[in-house]
Motif scaffolding. Structure first.
Motif, PDB file in Angstrom:
ATOM      1  N   ARG A 234       0.829  -1.208   0.000  1.00 24.75           N
ATOM      2  CA  ARG A 234       0.000   0.000   0.000  1.00 24.75           C
ATOM      3  C   ARG A 234       0.866   1.262   0.000  1.00 24.75           C
ATOM      4  N   ARG A 270      -7.081 -11.356   9.614  1.00 20.59           N
ATOM      5  CA  ARG A 270      -6.504 -10.301   8.776  1.00 20.59           C
ATOM      6  C   ARG A 270      -5.954 -10.875   7.480  1.00 20.59           C
ATOM      7  N   GLU A 272      -6.957 -13.630   6.000  1.00 21.10           N
ATOM      8  CA  GLU A 272      -8.094 -14.058   5.183  1.00 21.10           C
ATOM      9  C   GLU A 272      -8.726 -12.875   4.451  1.00 21.10           C
ATOM     10  N   ARG A 273      -8.837 -11.741   5.139  1.00 21.22           N
ATOM     11  CA  ARG A 273      -9.400 -10.554   4.488  1.00 21.22           C
ATOM     12  C   ARG A 273      -8.497 -10.053   3.367  1.00 21.22           C
ATOM     13  N   LEU A 274      -7.198 -10.099   3.576  1.00 19.44           N
ATOM     14  CA  LEU A 274      -6.259  -9.643   2.542  1.00 19.44           C
ATOM     15  C   LEU A 274      -6.310 -10.533   1.313  1.00 19.44           C
ATOM     16  N   ALA A 276      -9.000 -12.290   0.415  1.00 22.13           N
ATOM     17  CA  ALA A 276     -10.310 -12.043  -0.204  1.00 22.13           C
ATOM     18  C   ALA A 276     -10.326 -10.741  -0.991  1.00 22.13           C
ATOM     19  N   SER A 277      -9.562  -9.741  -0.539  1.00 20.19           N
ATOM     20  CA  SER A 277      -9.542  -8.441  -1.221  1.00 20.19           C
ATOM     21  C   SER A 277      -8.628  -8.424  -2.437  1.00 20.19           C
ATOM     22  N   GLY A 278      -7.820  -9.467  -2.586  1.00 17.30           N
ATOM     23  CA  GLY A 278      -6.879  -9.507  -3.701  1.00 17.30           C
ATOM     24  C   GLY A 278      -5.526  -8.904  -3.386  1.00 17.30           C
ATOM     25  N   ALA A 279      -5.337  -8.411  -2.158  1.00 17.65           N
ATOM     26  CA  ALA A 279      -4.041  -7.835  -1.780  1.00 17.65           C
ATOM     27  C   ALA A 279      -2.958  -8.898  -1.728  1.00 17.65           C
ATOM     28  N   GLU A 281      -2.185 -12.820  -3.251  1.00 18.07           N
ATOM     29  CA  GLU A 281      -2.579 -13.929  -4.128  1.00 18.07           C
ATOM     30  C   GLU A 281      -2.189 -15.237  -3.456  1.00 18.07           C
TER      31      GLU A 281
END
Length: 437
Positions: A234, A270, A272-274, A276-279, A281
């Motif tokens: 980011r 955290r 898992e969310r990353l 799912a968001s594509g941050a 792979e």
């Protein structure tokens, strides 16, 4: 609480009188062993290969542990420090490794009874018996141990009456290869491979900024690094992150609602969310076969669902867990589990296919004893390749061991341990690591 019946053994010989107990490693468990020996008035010496105490932990001082302070301080150490006016950190707070070192281990190591018996920058190369290799039996239990030490270019030997090997496993990572062997081609690309828990956002930022990093491993070490890399992405354009695991899911990083350590549950959630968001792979079911140089980068070649693929990376982080260094113990009689390389009596209690950090039964000297009398492996090294070690477990181990060495069988046999439930238990993957307690 368990009370273990033991057959009589030879406990002490006048030949051993006056010799200290050797503690290998000045990390949290080695220093806890020292604190317990101080309380019992038993002489000891600590050998630490690093140039300061807790040298391995200093490598990942930027990582927050998921256990709060109350699970991270050894009871004997707490008593010694309290007598000096030391202020214990607040309960309920999970510190960074830096805090463990600066606010707990450094003050403990500075206590005169411990500081005067600690030798840093000294590596234990081998452990044996004085005048005996592992094949000789007569009089073995009453013969002093001999430690071969390396200090700079100099080799020397010392004799001791007992040995507690608390040298840990951090400096001995598992292989990237799915077959447990160093992957073919590794030597040619080793400069592109990072040890577990690199300081992505700090001292090693330049190595990862603007690069594609592949993190290999399914445990909490991998999770910590993935979260830091996603933050770096980011902040630094061109930074991308891939997560490679060899199974269909990363059970050890799952964010279970049943976990009594919120920091550990949060870590998994955290990640898992990353994903799912594509941050991040995630590449699952990938079995690494070899590594190949590719210009200024590396290709990770492996099999996925029977098809050979190559993943291009600038940096590869080896977060596949750790294994014990047993080379130094070749002349010691060991009884280790064939699978996880833990003491054989302990192995069923920590089997990562059945147990998580919080479901390990209390255990002490009886489970850790080896055929070599008065030689013990403690701490993370005692877990072999099992990735479920917690500091609280190691503290109870060395409390029991030191009681045994002080001929206090009652205290040694009564082992008690209350661990926070983890809610994380794998049935098909032992490739992760236990960081951090």
């Amino acid at each position: 609480m368990t009370l273990i019946d033991l057959t009589p053994t030879v406990r002490r010989s006048s030949r051993l009188d006056g010799l200290p107990v050797a503690i290998i490693g000045a990390g949290p468990i080695g220093l806890a062993a020292a604190a317990n020996l101080v309380e019992r008035g038993v002489d000891f010496v600590i050998y630490e290969r690093g140039d300061s105490i807790a040298s391995s932990m200093r490598s990942w001082r930027h990582i927050r542990l998921f256990s709060p302070w109350e699970h991270l301080i050894d009871p004997a150490a707490r008593r010694l420090l309290a007598a000096t006016g030391w202020q214990e950190p607040p309960v309920g707070v999970a510190p960074y490794a830096a805090g463990i070192i600066d606010d707990y281990l450094a003050p403990l190591a500075a206590l005169e009874p411990i500081a005067s018996r600690t030798r840093t920058s000294v590596s234990v190369e081998s452990v044996s018996r004085e005048g005996m290799d592992r094949t000789r039996s007569t009089g073995r239990a009453t013969t002093p141990f001999v430690l071969r030490l390396r200090e700079g270019a100099e080799l020397s030997e010392v004799t001791v009456r007992a040995v507690i090997d608390a040298s840990g496993t951090y400096e001995n990572p598992n292989s990237l290869g799915s077959n447990g062997l160093i992957p073919l081609g590794y030597a040619e690309v080793s400069d592109h491979v990072s040890h577990a828990l690199p300081d992505v956002l700090g001292t090693e930022r330049a190595r990862f900024a603007g690069k594609h990093t592949v993190v290999v491993g399914a445990g909490h070490s991998a999770a910590n690094t993935l979260i830091d890399l996603a933050k770096l992405a980011r902040e630094e354009s061109g930074t991308t992150v891939s997560w490679l695991i060899r199974n269909s899911s990363a059970v050890r990083v799952s964010g279970s609602a049943d976990d009594e350590l919120p920091g550990r549950a949060s870590l998994g959630q955290r990640v898992e969310r990353l994903v799912a968001s594509g941050a991040i792979e995630r590449i699952d079911r990938f079995e690494i076969v070899r590594l190949e140089a590719s210009g200024a980068a590396v290709d990770i070649v492996g099999s996925r669902a029977g098809v050979i693929e190559a993943i291009h990376a600038d940096v590869v982080v080896n977060a596949t867990g750790f294994r014990p260094n047993l080379d130094m113990l070749r002349e010691i009689r060991l009884e280790l589990d064939d699978i996880v390389e833990a003491p054989r009596r302990l192995a069923p209690l920590i089997d990562p296919n059945l147990h998580s950090c919080g479901t390990v039964a209390p255990h002490g000297f009886a489970e850790l004893r080896q055929p070599e009398p008065d030689f013990f492996i403690a701490g993370m090294k005692s877990y072999g390749r099992a990735p479920t070690f917690l500091l609280a477990t190691g503290y109870e181990q060395v409390r029991s061991i030191t009681a045994w060495l002080d001929d206090d069988l009652a205290a040694a046999s009564n082992v008690e341990l209350v661990l926070p439930a983890t809610g994380v238990c794998s049935t098909d993957d032992a490739s992760g690591s236990s960081c951090c307690s």
